[in-house]
Design a protein around this motif. Structure first.
Motif, PDB file in Angstrom:
ATOM      1  N   PHE A  74     -38.158  60.304  16.633  1.00 31.56           N
ATOM      2  CA  PHE A  74     -39.522  60.812  16.801  1.00 31.56           C
ATOM      3  C   PHE A  74     -39.658  62.215  16.199  1.00 31.56           C
ATOM      4  O   PHE A  74     -40.724  62.569  15.673  1.00 31.56           O
ATOM      5  CB  PHE A  74     -39.897  60.828  18.281  1.00 31.56           C
ATOM      6  N   TYR A  75     -38.588  63.010  16.271  1.00 30.50           N
ATOM      7  CA  TYR A  75     -38.622  64.350  15.686  1.00 30.50           C
ATOM      8  C   TYR A  75     -38.744  64.268  14.167  1.00 30.50           C
ATOM      9  O   TYR A  75     -39.539  64.997  13.557  1.00 30.50           O
ATOM     10  CB  TYR A  75     -37.355  65.099  16.081  1.00 30.50           C
ATOM     11  N   ALA A  76     -37.981  63.374  13.543  1.00 28.75           N
ATOM     12  CA  ALA A  76     -38.072  63.203  12.094  1.00 28.75           C
ATOM     13  C   ALA A  76     -39.474  62.737  11.693  1.00 28.75           C
ATOM     14  O   ALA A  76     -40.039  63.210  10.691  1.00 28.75           O
ATOM     15  CB  ALA A  76     -37.023  62.203  11.614  1.00 28.75           C
ATOM     16  N   ARG A  77     -40.068  61.836  12.475  1.00 28.88           N
ATOM     17  CA  ARG A  77     -41.434  61.387  12.190  1.00 28.88           C
ATOM     18  C   ARG A  77     -42.424  62.548  12.307  1.00 28.88           C
ATOM     19  O   ARG A  77     -43.347  62.673  11.484  1.00 28.88           O
ATOM     20  CB  ARG A  77     -41.830  60.279  13.153  1.00 28.88           C
ATOM     21  N   ALA A  78     -42.238  63.390  13.314  1.00 22.27           N
ATOM     22  CA  ALA A  78     -43.131  64.538  13.480  1.00 22.27           C
ATOM     23  C   ALA A  78     -42.998  65.497  12.307  1.00 22.27           C
ATOM     24  O   ALA A  78     -44.002  66.021  11.803  1.00 22.27           O
ATOM     25  CB  ALA A  78     -42.827  65.256  14.794  1.00 22.27           C
ATOM     26  N   LEU A  79     -41.771  65.733  11.840  1.00 22.27           N
ATOM     27  CA  LEU A  79     -41.565  66.637  10.708  1.00 22.27           C
ATOM     28  C   LEU A  79     -42.202  66.082   9.438  1.00 22.27           C
ATOM     29  O   LEU A  79     -42.791  66.837   8.652  1.00 22.27           O
ATOM     30  CB  LEU A  79     -40.070  66.872  10.489  1.00 22.27           C
ATOM     31  N   ILE A  80     -42.075  64.785   9.227  1.00 22.88           N
ATOM     32  CA  ILE A  80     -42.694  64.167   8.050  1.00 22.88           C
ATOM     33  C   ILE A  80     -44.211  64.329   8.109  1.00 22.88           C
ATOM     34  O   ILE A  80     -44.862  64.657   7.103  1.00 22.88           O
ATOM     35  CB  ILE A  80     -42.298  62.675   7.972  1.00 22.88           C
ATOM     36  N   SER A  81     -44.785  64.123   9.290  1.00 16.57           N
ATOM     37  CA  SER A  81     -46.228  64.273   9.452  1.00 16.57           C
ATOM     38  C   SER A  81     -46.665  65.719   9.209  1.00 16.57           C
ATOM     39  O   SER A  81     -47.673  65.969   8.533  1.00 16.57           O
ATOM     40  CB  SER A  81     -46.639  63.824  10.846  1.00 16.57           C
ATOM     41  N   ILE A  82     -45.914  66.673   9.746  1.00 16.16           N
ATOM     42  CA  ILE A  82     -46.264  68.088   9.576  1.00 16.16           C
ATOM     43  C   ILE A  82     -46.197  68.488   8.112  1.00 16.16           C
ATOM     44  O   ILE A  82     -47.111  69.145   7.586  1.00 16.16           O
ATOM     45  CB  ILE A  82     -45.338  68.963  10.433  1.00 16.16           C
ATOM     46  N   ALA A  83     -45.121  68.104   7.431  1.00 15.24           N
ATOM     47  CA  ALA A  83     -44.981  68.455   6.013  1.00 15.24           C
ATOM     48  C   ALA A  83     -46.078  67.807   5.177  1.00 15.24           C
ATOM     49  O   ALA A  83     -46.692  68.457   4.317  1.00 15.24           O
ATOM     50  CB  ALA A  83     -43.604  68.030   5.511  1.00 15.24           C
ATOM     51  N   GLY A  84     -46.352  66.534   5.425  1.00 14.58           N
ATOM     52  CA  GLY A  84     -47.374  65.835   4.654  1.00 14.58           C
ATOM     53  C   GLY A  84     -48.767  66.391   4.889  1.00 14.58           C
ATOM     54  O   GLY A  84     -49.542  66.592   3.933  1.00 14.58           O
ATOM     55  N   ASN A  85     -49.122  66.652   6.147  1.00  9.66           N
ATOM     56  CA  ASN A  85     -50.454  67.205   6.446  1.00  9.66           C
ATOM     57  C   ASN A  85     -50.623  68.610   5.876  1.00  9.66           C
ATOM     58  O   ASN A  85     -51.705  68.965   5.385  1.00  9.66           O
ATOM     59  CB  ASN A  85     -50.676  67.226   7.962  1.00  9.66           C
ATOM     60  N   VAL A 117     -50.374  75.731   8.443  1.00  8.82           N
ATOM     61  CA  VAL A 117     -49.185  75.126   9.040  1.00  8.82           C
ATOM     62  C   VAL A 117     -49.459  74.792  10.507  1.00  8.82           C
ATOM     63  O   VAL A 117     -49.103  73.714  10.996  1.00  8.82           O
ATOM     64  CB  VAL A 117     -47.979  76.069   8.905  1.00  8.82           C
ATOM     65  N   ALA A 118     -50.097  75.736  11.210  1.00  4.68           N
ATOM     66  CA  ALA A 118     -50.385  75.525  12.634  1.00  4.68           C
ATOM     67  C   ALA A 118     -51.286  74.309  12.851  1.00  4.68           C
ATOM     68  O   ALA A 118     -51.117  73.568  13.826  1.00  4.68           O
ATOM     69  CB  ALA A 118     -51.032  76.777  13.216  1.00  4.68           C
ATOM     70  N   SER A 119     -52.228  74.086  11.943  1.00  4.13           N
ATOM     71  CA  SER A 119     -53.117  72.928  12.096  1.00  4.13           C
ATOM     72  C   SER A 119     -52.329  71.624  12.021  1.00  4.13           C
ATOM     73  O   SER A 119     -52.617  70.669  12.754  1.00  4.13           O
ATOM     74  CB  SER A 119     -54.211  72.953  11.031  1.00  4.13           C
ATOM     75  N   ALA A 120     -51.310  71.589  11.159  1.00  3.46           N
ATOM     76  CA  ALA A 120     -50.476  70.385  11.064  1.00  3.46           C
ATOM     77  C   ALA A 120     -49.592  70.234  12.294  1.00  3.46           C
ATOM     78  O   ALA A 120     -49.356  69.116  12.769  1.00  3.46           O
ATOM     79  CB  ALA A 120     -49.625  70.445   9.800  1.00  3.46           C
ATOM     80  N   ILE A 121     -49.100  71.353  12.830  1.00  3.40           N
ATOM     81  CA  ILE A 121     -48.249  71.295  14.020  1.00  3.40           C
ATOM     82  C   ILE A 121     -49.054  70.862  15.242  1.00  3.40           C
ATOM     83  O   ILE A 121     -48.566  70.095  16.076  1.00  3.40           O
ATOM     84  CB  ILE A 121     -47.568  72.658  14.242  1.00  3.40           C
ATOM     85  N   TRP A 122     -50.303  71.351  15.354  1.00  4.18           N
ATOM     86  CA  TRP A 122     -51.132  70.979  16.498  1.00  4.18           C
ATOM     87  C   TRP A 122     -51.363  69.471  16.549  1.00  4.18           C
ATOM     88  O   TRP A 122     -51.517  68.890  17.631  1.00  4.18           O
ATOM     89  CB  TRP A 122     -52.468  71.707  16.457  1.00  4.18           C
ATOM     90  N   ARG A 123     -51.400  68.817  15.405  1.00  5.79           N
ATOM     91  CA  ARG A 123     -51.598  67.370  15.388  1.00  5.79           C
ATOM     92  C   ARG A 123     -50.435  66.621  16.048  1.00  5.79           C
ATOM     93  O   ARG A 123     -50.592  65.499  16.516  1.00  5.79           O
ATOM     94  CB  ARG A 123     -51.765  66.880  13.941  1.00  5.79           C
ATOM     95  N   LYS A 124     -49.257  67.237  16.044  1.00  2.00           N
ATOM     96  CA  LYS A 124     -48.073  66.605  16.640  1.00  2.00           C
ATOM     97  C   LYS A 124     -47.571  67.398  17.838  1.00  2.00           C
ATOM     98  O   LYS A 124     -46.418  67.227  18.252  1.00  2.00           O
ATOM     99  CB  LYS A 124     -46.954  66.512  15.596  1.00  2.00           C
ATOM    100  N   MET A 125     -48.429  68.252  18.427  1.00  2.00           N
ATOM    101  CA  MET A 125     -47.987  69.135  19.501  1.00  2.00           C
ATOM    102  C   MET A 125     -47.474  68.362  20.709  1.00  2.00           C
ATOM    103  O   MET A 125     -46.449  68.712  21.289  1.00  2.00           O
ATOM    104  CB  MET A 125     -49.120  70.075  19.915  1.00  2.00           C
ATOM    105  N   ASP A 126     -48.181  67.312  21.116  1.00  7.23           N
ATOM    106  CA  ASP A 126     -47.744  66.543  22.285  1.00  7.23           C
ATOM    107  C   ASP A 126     -46.354  65.955  22.065  1.00  7.23           C
ATOM    108  O   ASP A 126     -45.495  65.997  22.956  1.00  7.23           O
ATOM    109  CB  ASP A 126     -48.745  65.431  22.594  1.00  7.23           C
ATOM    110  N   ASP A 127     -46.124  65.411  20.877  1.00  8.94           N
ATOM    111  CA  ASP A 127     -44.805  64.846  20.571  1.00  8.94           C
ATOM    112  C   ASP A 127     -43.731  65.927  20.560  1.00  8.94           C
ATOM    113  O   ASP A 127     -42.628  65.725  21.084  1.00  8.94           O
ATOM    114  CB  ASP A 127     -44.832  64.133  19.219  1.00  8.94           C
ATOM    115  N   LEU A 128     -44.040  67.068  19.955  1.00 11.81           N
ATOM    116  CA  LEU A 128     -43.047  68.137  19.848  1.00 11.81           C
ATOM    117  C   LEU A 128     -42.655  68.679  21.219  1.00 11.81           C
ATOM    118  O   LEU A 128     -41.478  68.962  21.469  1.00 11.81           O
ATOM    119  CB  LEU A 128     -43.590  69.267  18.968  1.00 11.81           C
ATOM    120  N   ILE A 129     -43.622  68.834  22.115  1.00 16.85           N
ATOM    121  CA  ILE A 129     -43.312  69.337  23.452  1.00 16.85           C
ATOM    122  C   ILE A 129     -42.400  68.366  24.190  1.00 16.85           C
ATOM    123  O   ILE A 129     -41.427  68.770  24.847  1.00 16.85           O
ATOM    124  CB  ILE A 129     -44.600  69.601  24.244  1.00 16.85           C
ATOM    125  N   LEU A 130     -42.690  67.071  24.096  1.00 14.60           N
ATOM    126  CA  LEU A 130     -41.824  66.075  24.733  1.00 14.60           C
ATOM    127  C   LEU A 130     -40.429  66.089  24.126  1.00 14.60           C
ATOM    128  O   LEU A 130     -39.424  65.945  24.844  1.00 14.60           O
ATOM    129  CB  LEU A 130     -42.445  64.679  24.598  1.00 14.60           C
TER     130      LEU A 130
END
Length: 272
Positions: A74-85, A117-130
């Protein structure tokens, strides 16, 4: 929300502009993570004097072996999403010729870039906190077993416990720095390759390359450690490798890349 830097807040106009419905995401709660880390650190400190306590902590190793790999996926998926966004929003900014308008706002260029960068991180914030909470709870048992295999806990004094505490803090710090790094590199790729699909593809490839590189370095370090420790006279060299590749590099490299990409991108945008 007020405890976050202004560029990282979801209420920041630059961040909210890219979030859409994601602006409703609740801000992260850091207190539980601090409490969990404090519990493990206290347990490890007590384990220096009462090794039986550390033995009890390793009883959850089976759960850690099951949970951590799933968290890593799930962390790798979040990183891919953050980089792509991040790459996509920057490529869109340049394609729409709106970057100069943003640069005319009172915010500095670094804050503008970090806001994207923060806008991309906020999209995956729930996943990152978990993911961070899972790493804080189930990560230390794996770290204990890793260093116990290198340095017997009952025979090496406090050295393994210091390394375990340092590695625990380093692993959590990585979970903060790496999303920022991948986001900033994605913004840089979007600026230099202002074609949305191409920027996203290159950003995703960069995530895969970096994770593979870090994993290869850690595996190489583990093999070298086994060889050095088996020789019986390389403790200082083994400690140097651990500090460099396990503790310093995973933190220093993301921070250096954030600063480097930010500086190069700022220079390019001001010149262009």
């Amino acid at each position: 929300m007020q405890s976050l830097p202004y560029w990282a807040r979801a209420t920041n106009p630059i961040v909210r502009r890219h979030l859409g419905l994601y602006w409703r995401t609740l801000p992260p709660e850091f207190e539980p993570i601090f409490y969990i880390c404090g519990f493990w650190i206290a347990l490890l400190v007590i384990g220096i004097f009462v090794p039986f306590v550390t033995d009890l902590a390793t009883t959850v190793i089976v759960v850690s072996v099951l949970v951590i790999p799933v968290g890593a996926i799930f962390y790798a998926r979040a990183l891919i999403s953050i980089a792509g966004n991040s790459a996509a929003v920057m490529a869109d900014e340049l394609r729409n010729n709106t970057m100069l308008l943003l640069m005319s706002t009172p915010m500095s260029l670094d804050q503008i870039l970090l806001g994207k960068v923060a806008s991309a991180i906020w999209r995956k914030m729930d996943d990152l906190i978990l993911i961070v909470q899972g790493a804080a709870i189930f990560g230390p048992p794996l770290i204990i077993m890793h260093y116990a295999g290198l340095f017997p806990l009952r025979e090496s004094g406090g050295l393994p416990f210091v390394l375990i505490i340092a590695m625990t803090l380093t692993s959590l710090l990585r979970l903060v720095l790496e999303p920022l790094m991948f986001g900033m590199v994605g913004v840089g790729i979007g600026a230099f390759l202002p074609i949305r699909s191409l920027a996203i593809s290159v950003s995703v490839a960069w995530v895969g390359f970096y994770l593979l590189l870090i994993n290869m370095l850690q595996q190489l370090n583990l093999q070298q450690l086994d060889f050095v420790l088996d020789s019986g006279d390389g403790l200082a060299w083994a400690l140097a490798m651990i500090v460099l590749l396990d503790l310093a590099l995973p933190v220093a490299l993301p921070y250096a890349l954030i600063r480097l990409v930010s500086a190069l991108l700022s220079r390019r945008l001001r010149a262009g």
